[in-house]
Design a protein around this motif. Sequence first.
Motif, PDB file in Angstrom:
ATOM      1  N   PRO A 149     -22.352 -45.234 -51.500  1.00 16.33           N
ATOM      2  CA  PRO A 149     -21.481 -46.247 -50.765  1.00 16.33           C
ATOM      3  C   PRO A 149     -22.168 -47.385 -50.677  1.00 16.33           C
ATOM      4  O   PRO A 149     -23.211 -47.449 -49.780  1.00 16.33           O
ATOM      5  CB  PRO A 149     -20.506 -45.820 -49.820  1.00 16.33           C
ATOM      6  CG  PRO A 149     -21.384 -44.946 -48.928  1.00 16.33           C
ATOM      7  CD  PRO A 149     -22.292 -44.152 -50.150  1.00 16.33           C
ATOM      8  N   GLN A 150     -21.991 -48.683 -50.960  1.00 11.41           N
ATOM      9  CA  GLN A 150     -22.586 -49.879 -50.602  1.00 11.41           C
ATOM     10  C   GLN A 150     -21.900 -50.739 -49.757  1.00 11.41           C
ATOM     11  O   GLN A 150     -22.516 -51.800 -49.311  1.00 11.41           O
ATOM     12  CB  GLN A 150     -23.176 -50.795 -51.818  1.00 11.41           C
ATOM     13  CG  GLN A 150     -23.617 -49.926 -52.918  1.00 11.41           C
ATOM     14  CD  GLN A 150     -23.057 -49.844 -54.300  1.00 11.41           C
ATOM     15  OE1 GLN A 150     -23.027 -50.778 -54.755  1.00 11.41           O
ATOM     16  NE2 GLN A 150     -23.051 -48.612 -54.711  1.00 11.41           N
ATOM     17  N   ILE A 151     -20.909 -50.460 -49.213  1.00 10.10           N
ATOM     18  CA  ILE A 151     -19.978 -51.008 -48.490  1.00 10.10           C
ATOM     19  C   ILE A 151     -19.300 -50.144 -47.404  1.00 10.10           C
ATOM     20  O   ILE A 151     -18.854 -49.091 -47.690  1.00 10.10           O
ATOM     21  CB  ILE A 151     -18.760 -51.768 -48.856  1.00 10.10           C
ATOM     22  CG1 ILE A 151     -19.291 -53.031 -50.116  1.00 10.10           C
ATOM     23  CG2 ILE A 151     -17.706 -52.503 -48.210  1.00 10.10           C
ATOM     24  CD1 ILE A 151     -18.027 -53.370 -51.005  1.00 10.10           C
ATOM     25  N   GLN A 152     -19.717 -50.276 -46.012  1.00 10.42           N
ATOM     26  CA  GLN A 152     -19.166 -49.589 -44.962  1.00 10.42           C
ATOM     27  C   GLN A 152     -17.694 -49.896 -44.570  1.00 10.42           C
ATOM     28  O   GLN A 152     -17.518 -50.999 -44.586  1.00 10.42           O
ATOM     29  CB  GLN A 152     -19.961 -49.657 -43.832  1.00 10.42           C
ATOM     30  CG  GLN A 152     -19.792 -48.883 -42.331  1.00 10.42           C
ATOM     31  CD  GLN A 152     -20.908 -49.268 -41.416  1.00 10.42           C
ATOM     32  OE1 GLN A 152     -21.730 -49.683 -41.691  1.00 10.42           O
ATOM     33  NE2 GLN A 152     -20.419 -48.919 -40.259  1.00 10.42           N
TER      34      GLN A 152
ATOM     35  N   GLU B 246     -24.796 -57.951 -34.991  1.00  9.96           N
ATOM     36  CA  GLU B 246     -25.999 -57.588 -35.795  1.00  9.96           C
ATOM     37  C   GLU B 246     -26.103 -58.532 -37.072  1.00  9.96           C
ATOM     38  O   GLU B 246     -27.265 -58.712 -37.342  1.00  9.96           O
ATOM     39  CB  GLU B 246     -25.901 -56.209 -36.415  1.00  9.96           C
ATOM     40  CG  GLU B 246     -26.182 -54.988 -35.444  1.00  9.96           C
ATOM     41  CD  GLU B 246     -26.298 -53.787 -36.149  1.00  9.96           C
ATOM     42  OE1 GLU B 246     -26.115 -53.566 -37.346  1.00  9.96           O
ATOM     43  OE2 GLU B 246     -26.822 -52.930 -35.478  1.00  9.96           O
ATOM     44  N   GLY B 247     -24.968 -59.286 -37.554  1.00 11.64           N
ATOM     45  CA  GLY B 247     -25.176 -60.300 -38.385  1.00 11.64           C
ATOM     46  C   GLY B 247     -24.416 -59.965 -39.563  1.00 11.64           C
ATOM     47  O   GLY B 247     -24.558 -60.598 -40.650  1.00 11.64           O
ATOM     48  N   LYS B 248     -23.688 -58.978 -39.577  1.00 14.63           N
ATOM     49  CA  LYS B 248     -22.803 -58.380 -40.814  1.00 14.63           C
ATOM     50  C   LYS B 248     -21.578 -59.261 -40.837  1.00 14.63           C
ATOM     51  O   LYS B 248     -21.239 -59.923 -39.785  1.00 14.63           O
ATOM     52  CB  LYS B 248     -22.973 -56.987 -40.574  1.00 14.63           C
ATOM     53  CG  LYS B 248     -23.877 -55.950 -40.843  1.00 14.63           C
ATOM     54  CD  LYS B 248     -23.821 -54.749 -40.840  1.00 14.63           C
ATOM     55  CE  LYS B 248     -24.944 -53.869 -40.845  1.00 14.63           C
ATOM     56  NZ  LYS B 248     -24.742 -52.629 -40.699  1.00 14.63           N
ATOM     57  N   VAL B 249     -20.973 -59.104 -42.014  1.00 17.00           N
ATOM     58  CA  VAL B 249     -19.604 -59.606 -42.171  1.00 17.00           C
ATOM     59  C   VAL B 249     -18.537 -58.638 -42.274  1.00 17.00           C
ATOM     60  O   VAL B 249     -18.746 -57.699 -43.143  1.00 17.00           O
ATOM     61  CB  VAL B 249     -19.626 -60.422 -43.500  1.00 17.00           C
ATOM     62  CG1 VAL B 249     -18.198 -61.256 -43.860  1.00 17.00           C
ATOM     63  CG2 VAL B 249     -20.795 -61.615 -43.252  1.00 17.00           C
ATOM     64  N   ALA B 250     -17.447 -59.080 -41.449  1.00 19.27           N
ATOM     65  CA  ALA B 250     -16.436 -58.047 -41.711  1.00 19.27           C
ATOM     66  C   ALA B 250     -15.186 -58.390 -42.504  1.00 19.27           C
ATOM     67  O   ALA B 250     -15.006 -59.808 -42.777  1.00 19.27           O
ATOM     68  CB  ALA B 250     -15.672 -57.612 -40.266  1.00 19.27           C
TER      69      ALA B 250
ATOM     70  N   VAL C  30     -20.130 -55.434 -44.585  1.00 22.18           N
ATOM     71  CA  VAL C  30     -21.027 -55.808 -45.505  1.00 22.18           C
ATOM     72  C   VAL C  30     -22.305 -56.749 -44.646  1.00 22.18           C
ATOM     73  O   VAL C  30     -21.862 -57.453 -43.822  1.00 22.18           O
ATOM     74  CB  VAL C  30     -20.749 -56.555 -46.733  1.00 22.18           C
ATOM     75  CG1 VAL C  30     -19.672 -55.606 -47.674  1.00 22.18           C
ATOM     76  CG2 VAL C  30     -20.174 -57.793 -46.489  1.00 22.18           C
ATOM     77  N   PRO C  31     -23.545 -56.326 -45.087  1.00 18.37           N
ATOM     78  CA  PRO C  31     -24.108 -55.434 -46.127  1.00 18.37           C
ATOM     79  C   PRO C  31     -24.090 -53.943 -45.420  1.00 18.37           C
ATOM     80  O   PRO C  31     -24.068 -53.881 -44.101  1.00 18.37           O
ATOM     81  CB  PRO C  31     -25.270 -55.906 -46.480  1.00 18.37           C
ATOM     82  CG  PRO C  31     -25.772 -56.867 -45.306  1.00 18.37           C
ATOM     83  CD  PRO C  31     -24.719 -57.362 -44.895  1.00 18.37           C
TER      84      PRO C  31
ATOM     85  N   SER D 262     -27.182 -54.028 -51.318  1.00 16.94           N
ATOM     86  CA  SER D 262     -25.993 -54.423 -50.760  1.00 16.94           C
ATOM     87  C   SER D 262     -25.875 -55.835 -50.465  1.00 16.94           C
ATOM     88  O   SER D 262     -26.485 -56.158 -49.498  1.00 16.94           O
ATOM     89  CB  SER D 262     -25.560 -53.444 -49.747  1.00 16.94           C
ATOM     90  OG  SER D 262     -24.233 -53.632 -48.999  1.00 16.94           O
ATOM     91  N   PHE D 263     -25.228 -56.508 -51.311  1.00 12.73           N
ATOM     92  CA  PHE D 263     -25.080 -57.962 -51.115  1.00 12.73           C
ATOM     93  C   PHE D 263     -26.505 -58.556 -51.042  1.00 12.73           C
ATOM     94  O   PHE D 263     -26.666 -59.292 -50.037  1.00 12.73           O
ATOM     95  CB  PHE D 263     -24.315 -58.604 -49.932  1.00 12.73           C
ATOM     96  CG  PHE D 263     -22.816 -58.345 -50.147  1.00 12.73           C
ATOM     97  CD1 PHE D 263     -21.955 -59.525 -50.537  1.00 12.73           C
ATOM     98  CD2 PHE D 263     -22.392 -57.074 -50.145  1.00 12.73           C
ATOM     99  CE1 PHE D 263     -20.819 -59.321 -50.805  1.00 12.73           C
ATOM    100  CE2 PHE D 263     -20.890 -56.837 -50.367  1.00 12.73           C
ATOM    101  CZ  PHE D 263     -20.167 -58.011 -50.833  1.00 12.73           C
TER     102      PHE D 263
END
Length: 532
Positions: free
Chosen positions: A259-262, A276-280, A292-293, A473-474
Amino acid sequence: MIRKKTRKRWVHNKLLKEIELTNSLSSNVQNVDLNPELAINEKVLREIFKDCSDAIFRSIAICSDIKLMLIYIDGLSDTKTLDEVVLKPMMFDGLPDALGNLPRVEQIIEQHLVAIAQVQNVSKIADVVNGVLKGEVALLVDGVSKSLVADLKGFEKRSIEEPAAESTIRGPRDGFTEVLRINTSLVRRRVRSAKLKMEAITVGQVSQTDIVIAYIDGIAPDTILEEVRKRIQRIQIDGVMESNYIEEFIEDFTWSPFPQIQNSERPDVICSSLLEGKVAIFIDNTPFVLVVPMTFWSGLQAADDYYERSLYTTFIRIIRYSLFNIALLFPSLYVAIITFHPQLVPTTLLISIAASREGVPFPTIVETALMEFMFEGLREAGIRLPKSIGSAVSIVGALVIGQAAVQAGIVSAPVVIVVATTGIASFAVPRYNLGTSYRFLRFPMLILAGVLGIYGVVVGVFFIIIHLLKLRSFGVPYLSPVAPLIFKDLKDVFIRVPRWGMTHRPAFISGANKKRALEGQQPTPTRGRQDK
């Protein structure tokens, strides 16, 4: 008079023809404006909601000369609040005296008669239809080419509970539900900053599903954020029922088993990812939020890793990573060693295994693959059966089938031990989708071990590592920060350093603001002194 009626009929027919130009509802009414005549608007809207028994049209009058119409969906709107806040003031109180400088009827109704916080003034039929389908109440006034859309959603929803698939020993107990705004509010409660942005997008030509892209301004990289927007906006689909509908459209490599998307049901996990800097990515009607990522290491991290002391977490992670490798390699190594390299096994153990295999008609790879298949079948049956009997059936089924297979001489006892150990090890993976990828790869590894022996296992591991090195991942390398190596980011991969040591965000994800905490906050206990 006849000319006036003819013109009304002509306008009405023209609107209906425009509506019938295309098949989809959104394109039917996208560019059609509301008409000042209430009767025309009613006919158009009744035509749109034709054969919709739950669409309610309620006509009322104020002071016997102002005609109004309420439109809502029964079951989606709060009818009790509608009666008390909207209908009663209009029908019994009428227009208030001393209105001042409010000559327009829609202004009078909006500011004096509708005691609702969220009220929109719309002029398109599409906006009226979309609002009604979302559970809002549309209010149309005769002689006005606009409509008031009041937020009176009142549909049934599930209460906030702890996610069953992501339970923790220590930590918050709340989880996401199927209502979008409840989910975003759970995140807002934890991140009380105006820098937390939530952009709304609608996907699905028929379902009109609301999607929210959440990120923290200054922390999330602009490149990743722009890529998320671009991939979601290009989705053209009739409906979105679950987060996987979006996931399969925006992932980098569709045919990868990893999987590349949590995804997560826990608000605390989403908030920590945002920091952390991720996008929901929030999707309406599902409790699962996409993040992601995603990296390979984040799939092996559990929420409890950040709620216990770092020494305990490091110890548990070492055990978890060991079990993760056992879940993939143990059956294939057993087949390879017993079939091609028995000299690697101690003599006493080899004699015991040979004695247990006496009378078994199948080669080692066949009996191992057979037991693996039956174990996966029992696991799937336990998931699909009702909860009250699912666990009992899976446990009893495994015991009965395993014991009966050994006594019947179909499989040997060591194979049952190997398969059971592998199954237990696979349950130690915190993320279900990452554990599924290793369950999937276990069978190709078995085939390689049965054909080439331990050399086949090595070849399979090399192929998996090469694939992981190529995976993105992205745009973020899947094995970051191990490959490429970022030494300072290894503080939260194989081990977890104490909080005072995690002063910077991951360099491969975060944007301009990389500082997480001030340095030099390591505790320095000193002896207490009694003041003299």
